[in-house]
Design a protein around this motif. Structure first.
Motif, PDB file in Angstrom:
ATOM      1  N   PHE A 154      39.558  43.221  41.078  1.00  0.00           N
ATOM      2  CA  PHE A 154      40.505  42.415  40.305  1.00  0.00           C
ATOM      3  C   PHE A 154      40.027  40.973  40.189  1.00  0.00           C
ATOM      4  O   PHE A 154      40.171  40.333  39.129  1.00  0.00           O
ATOM      5  N   GLU A 155      39.443  40.453  41.258  1.00  0.00           N
ATOM      6  CA  GLU A 155      38.921  39.081  41.236  1.00  0.00           C
ATOM      7  C   GLU A 155      37.829  38.931  40.189  1.00  0.00           C
ATOM      8  O   GLU A 155      37.784  37.953  39.443  1.00  0.00           O
ATOM      9  N   ARG A 156      36.938  39.917  40.099  1.00  0.00           N
ATOM     10  CA  ARG A 156      35.874  39.862  39.094  1.00  0.00           C
ATOM     11  C   ARG A 156      36.440  39.976  37.681  1.00  0.00           C
ATOM     12  O   ARG A 156      35.908  39.381  36.736  1.00  0.00           O
ATOM     13  N   CYS A 157      37.501  40.746  37.524  1.00  0.00           N
ATOM     14  CA  CYS A 157      38.145  40.847  36.212  1.00  0.00           C
ATOM     15  C   CYS A 157      38.711  39.503  35.774  1.00  0.00           C
ATOM     16  O   CYS A 157      38.625  39.125  34.597  1.00  0.00           O
ATOM     17  N   LEU A 158      39.285  38.768  36.711  1.00  0.00           N
ATOM     18  CA  LEU A 158      39.802  37.437  36.395  1.00  0.00           C
ATOM     19  C   LEU A 158      38.671  36.495  35.975  1.00  0.00           C
ATOM     20  O   LEU A 158      38.866  35.635  35.106  1.00  0.00           O
ATOM     21  N   CYS A 159      37.503  36.659  36.587  1.00  0.00           N
ATOM     22  CA  CYS A 159      36.367  35.822  36.214  1.00  0.00           C
ATOM     23  C   CYS A 159      35.959  36.048  34.766  1.00  0.00           C
ATOM     24  O   CYS A 159      35.424  35.148  34.107  1.00  0.00           O
TER      25      CYS A 159
END
Length: 389
Positions: A154-159
């Motif tokens: 999810f963190e990478r998706c936000l990036c």
């Protein structure tokens, strides 16, 4: 059995398969509510077949556990060396710690079953005690691993989705707090298991001594608590985390393809100008997905980790569904043997995933690779070889 009140005797029953036998894997008829299920479970696996298969699985499992322990010990050391200024280092360290702990818990269970197979006299009923002191914790901690992987994805998706705001949304302190919350919501509920199941000292006439065993409390509140734990922590949480990882991985793969296509379309200044003149909107959209090569490498690494997790976690999802659908498919039901064998086989995917992560880090993360080489002194050895030459 040593108890202190008649009420406790009336609200408990033995979890031991048979206290009057030396074989903790003996299938007792009153464990099954359905005689046909008992016949099926015992007919599919004879005593000899069960022990041979189970022993092979234990040996294979332990080899993998040893690899997981070594690999994740190195991962933790490298991340500590790199520091925790980057949020991704915190979440990846938490993932490595959980994988390490899973391997230790699995090793404990393997040791207990191995000692039982070789008829080593122990001061406790190895199968039941190891289940409550290792197996239950392993099951809950595997859910923790699932949610940490979901958070990383999810963190990478936000990036990708909000690259300009992600630095404010995902901070080292926030990531650390998120890891604590995940542990509190996924692993800490495992301690409520001891409301339903507990340890007790019983007399074993074959050993002529008192040994530690387990019992279950049959009160309505304890049974209700167990059902809630199984439903929320054993089914809903793992499947929800699995779904998040799957969705985020698909989004990351799609976005990586867009980025690759965009970079191919702007390999030359001439092509870029033509594209801007012919379709300014498309050019603006393509520029919006542009990210640094460092971020792209990190995204590719997360995609690889998530993909391995998805492949390895599918068998666990199947086991969870069988546990819910079939009442006797559990540690103390008529499908006990099938539960043990299939559970051990299917759970091999989790440690395999934990042991492969270090290869992904080394291949795709340059900082990790440099720190790892310094840690094991590969760079110094290579430099000394050049000096000798």
């Amino acid at each position: 059995m040593y108890v202190h009140s008649t009420e406790e005797v009336n609200t408990t029953r033995y979890l031991a398969l048979d206290q009057m036998t030396d074989n903790p894997f003996h299938l007792r008829e009153d464990n099954s509510k359905n005689s046909s299920m008992l016949t099926l479970a015992s007919g599919l696996l004879s005593d000899e077949q069960f022990f041979i298969i189970f022993l092979v699985i234990i040996y294979v499992s332990q080899v993998i556990n040893n690899c997981v322990i070594i690999a994740n010990s190195l991962c933790i050391a490298v991340f500590v060396k790199l520091g925790f200024s980057e949020p991704s280092n915190i979440s990846l360290t938490a993932l490595a710690v959980c994988d390490f702990t899973l391997a230790v818990l699995s090793t404990w269970s393997n040791l207990c079953f191995w000692l039982t197979y070789h008829n080593v006299q122990l001061p406790f009923h190895s199968a039941n005690v190891s289940y409550l002191s290792g197996g239950v914790q392993w099951a809950f901690l595997s859910t923790t691993v699932a949610w940490i992987t979901a958070f990383i994805s999810f963190e990478r998706c936000l990036c990708i989705l909000v690259p300009l705001k992600v630095r404010r949304l995902i901070t080292p302190r926030g990531t650390f707090v998120a890891m604590l919350i995940i542990v509190l919501l996924t692993f800490c509920p495992s301690f409520f298991t001891y409301v339903r199941y507990t340890f007790v000292w019983v007399y074993n006439p074959y050993l002529n001594t008192t040994i530690l065993n387990t019992i279950s409390v049959n009160s309505e509140s304890a049974v209700l608590l167990e059902k809630l734990l199984v439903a929320i922590c054993g089914v809903i949480q793992p499947l929800l985390a699995f779904s998040i990882v799957l969705i985020c991985t698909v989004l990351l793969v799609v976005q990586l393809r867009k980025i690759s296509s965009w970079r191919m379309s702007v390999t030359s200044v001439k092509n870029q100008r033509v594209q801007a003149e012919e379709n300014p909107a498309a050019s603006s959209s393509a520029a919006g997905v542009k990210i640094s090569q460092k971020e792209e490498r990190l995204i590719r690494m997360i995609v690889a980790i998530a993909t391995i997790f998805i492949v390895s976690y599918i068998p666990t999802c199947i086991t969870l569904l069988c546990y819910v659908v079939f009442d006797e498919f559990n540690m103390f039901g008529g499908y006990r043997r099938l539960f043990l064998v299939s559970g051990y086989i299917l759970s091999l995917g989790q440690p395999i995933s934990g042991s492969v992560n270090i290869l992904i880090y080394y291949k795709m993360a340059s900082k990790f690779r440099s720190a790892f080489r310094r840690l094991v002194r590969l760079d110094r050895q290579q430099q000394e070889r050049h000096e000798l030459e």
